[in-house]
Design a protein around this motif. Structure first.
Motif, PDB file in Angstrom:
ATOM      1  N   PHE A 112       3.894   1.533   4.235  1.00 21.16           N
ATOM      2  CA  PHE A 112       3.885   2.741   5.058  1.00 21.16           C
ATOM      3  C   PHE A 112       2.561   3.461   4.871  1.00 21.16           C
ATOM      4  N   THR A 113       2.401   4.572   5.560  1.00 20.31           N
ATOM      5  CA  THR A 113       1.193   5.381   5.400  1.00 20.31           C
ATOM      6  C   THR A 113       1.582   6.774   4.941  1.00 20.31           C
ATOM      7  N   GLU A 114       0.694   7.371   4.150  1.00 18.06           N
ATOM      8  CA  GLU A 114       0.793   8.777   3.745  1.00 18.06           C
ATOM      9  C   GLU A 114      -0.461   9.443   4.281  1.00 18.06           C
ATOM     10  N   ILE A 130      -6.397   0.056  -4.331  1.00 15.86           N
ATOM     11  CA  ILE A 130      -7.096  -1.210  -4.119  1.00 15.86           C
ATOM     12  C   ILE A 130      -7.619  -1.197  -2.680  1.00 15.86           C
ATOM     13  N   GLN A 131      -8.915  -1.137  -2.541  1.00 16.90           N
ATOM     14  CA  GLN A 131      -9.575  -1.027  -1.242  1.00 16.90           C
ATOM     15  C   GLN A 131      -8.986   0.154  -0.476  1.00 16.90           C
ATOM     16  N   ASP A 132      -8.377  -0.078   0.684  1.00 10.22           N
ATOM     17  CA  ASP A 132      -7.862   1.031   1.494  1.00 10.22           C
ATOM     18  C   ASP A 132      -6.362   1.237   1.328  1.00 10.22           C
ATOM     19  N   THR A 133      -5.767   0.639   0.285  1.00  8.42           N
ATOM     20  CA  THR A 133      -4.315   0.699   0.089  1.00  8.42           C
ATOM     21  C   THR A 133      -4.001   1.115  -1.347  1.00  8.42           C
ATOM     22  N   THR A 134      -2.961   1.925  -1.497  1.00 11.80           N
ATOM     23  CA  THR A 134      -2.470   2.288  -2.824  1.00 11.80           C
ATOM     24  C   THR A 134      -1.192   1.513  -3.095  1.00 11.80           C
ATOM     25  N   LEU A 135      -1.114   0.903  -4.277  1.00 18.25           N
ATOM     26  CA  LEU A 135       0.071   0.169  -4.711  1.00 18.25           C
ATOM     27  C   LEU A 135       0.888   1.065  -5.622  1.00 18.25           C
ATOM     28  N   TYR A 136       2.150   1.307  -5.251  1.00 15.44           N
ATOM     29  CA  TYR A 136       3.082   2.058  -6.092  1.00 15.44           C
ATOM     30  C   TYR A 136       4.115   1.079  -6.635  1.00 15.44           C
ATOM     31  N   GLU A 145      -3.596   9.450   6.031  1.00 22.22           N
ATOM     32  CA  GLU A 145      -4.543   8.397   6.400  1.00 22.22           C
ATOM     33  C   GLU A 145      -4.471   7.190   5.462  1.00 22.22           C
ATOM     34  N   ASN A 146      -3.704   7.301   4.379  1.00 17.16           N
ATOM     35  CA  ASN A 146      -3.679   6.278   3.340  1.00 17.16           C
ATOM     36  C   ASN A 146      -2.569   5.253   3.537  1.00 17.16           C
ATOM     37  N   LYS A 147      -2.930   3.969   3.417  1.00 16.07           N
ATOM     38  CA  LYS A 147      -1.936   2.897   3.452  1.00 16.07           C
ATOM     39  C   LYS A 147      -1.290   2.797   2.073  1.00 16.07           C
ATOM     40  N   VAL A 148       0.017   2.497   2.073  1.00 12.76           N
ATOM     41  CA  VAL A 148       0.755   2.344   0.815  1.00 12.76           C
ATOM     42  C   VAL A 148       1.533   1.039   0.846  1.00 12.76           C
ATOM     43  N   HIS A 149       1.460   0.301  -0.250  1.00 12.07           N
ATOM     44  CA  HIS A 149       2.304  -0.877  -0.484  1.00 12.07           C
ATOM     45  C   HIS A 149       3.127  -0.510  -1.709  1.00 12.07           C
ATOM     46  N   GLU A 150       4.426  -0.340  -1.499  1.00 14.39           N
ATOM     47  CA  GLU A 150       5.321   0.107  -2.563  1.00 14.39           C
ATOM     48  C   GLU A 150       6.272  -1.014  -2.930  1.00 14.39           C
ATOM     49  N   ILE A 151       6.415  -1.270  -4.217  1.00 13.06           N
ATOM     50  CA  ILE A 151       7.421  -2.199  -4.716  1.00 13.06           C
ATOM     51  C   ILE A 151       8.406  -1.358  -5.512  1.00 13.06           C
ATOM     52  N   CYS A 152       9.670  -1.370  -5.105  1.00 10.14           N
ATOM     53  CA  CYS A 152      10.678  -0.493  -5.693  1.00 10.14           C
ATOM     54  C   CYS A 152      11.865  -1.299  -6.207  1.00 10.14           C
TER      55      CYS A 152
END
Length: 142
Positions: free
Chosen positions: A79-81, A7-13, A83-90
């Motif tokens: 966090f970032t991986e 989603i835009q510049d962030t990946t949702l896991y 150059e990629n931003k990550v929003h993780e819900i675990c």
């Protein structure tokens, strides 16, 4: 299909993690070529509950079929991986079975006394491990 959405510049896991007790502590996975450890887990797939996902992940990773895991916590991790931003819900679960088999390649048994000497990510998982006996309940509605 894994629940990994750009989603835009962030990946949702959307993920699960399973805390596995051993006779002397906890079973953790050593990340290949990276200097950190984490509890067993992975991404939830589309139309899969978090309970079904953790059962599948434990079976895939260490070959153990588990019964009903106990819900412990939800971690929202940013966090970032590279150059990629990550929003993780675990969704974090305690696995009822004490792991007594030989430790598989890529895994390590870490005792409670030594837990602060290891780089375990996300860092908040250490607090969960230290307070594992105060677990709330999880309800799934379909």
């Amino acid at each position: 299909m894994d629940l990994s959405i750009k989603i835009q510049d962030t990946t949702l896991y959307i993920r699960v993690a399973g805390i596995i007790k051993t006779p002397n502590g906890f079973l953790l996975e050593k990340k290949k070529d990276i200097n950190y450890f984490n509890v067993i887990g992975g991404k939830i797939t589309l139309n899969e509950t978090s309970v079904d996902a953790i059962k599948r992940e434990i079976l895939e990773e260490i070959g153990i079929k588990i019964e009903e895991p106990i819900f412990c916590s939800i971690i929202e991790n940013f966090f970032t991986e590279g150059e990629n931003k990550v929003h993780e819900i675990c969704f974090v679960y305690l696995i009822n079975t004490i792991f007594t088999d030989s430790i598989p390649n890529g895994f390590i048994e870490i005792s409670m006394n030594d837990i602060d000497n290891y780089n375990i990510l996300p860092k908040v998982i250490v607090d969960i491990l230290k307070n594992i006996d105060s677990a709330p309940k999880n309800l799934i509605v379909r």
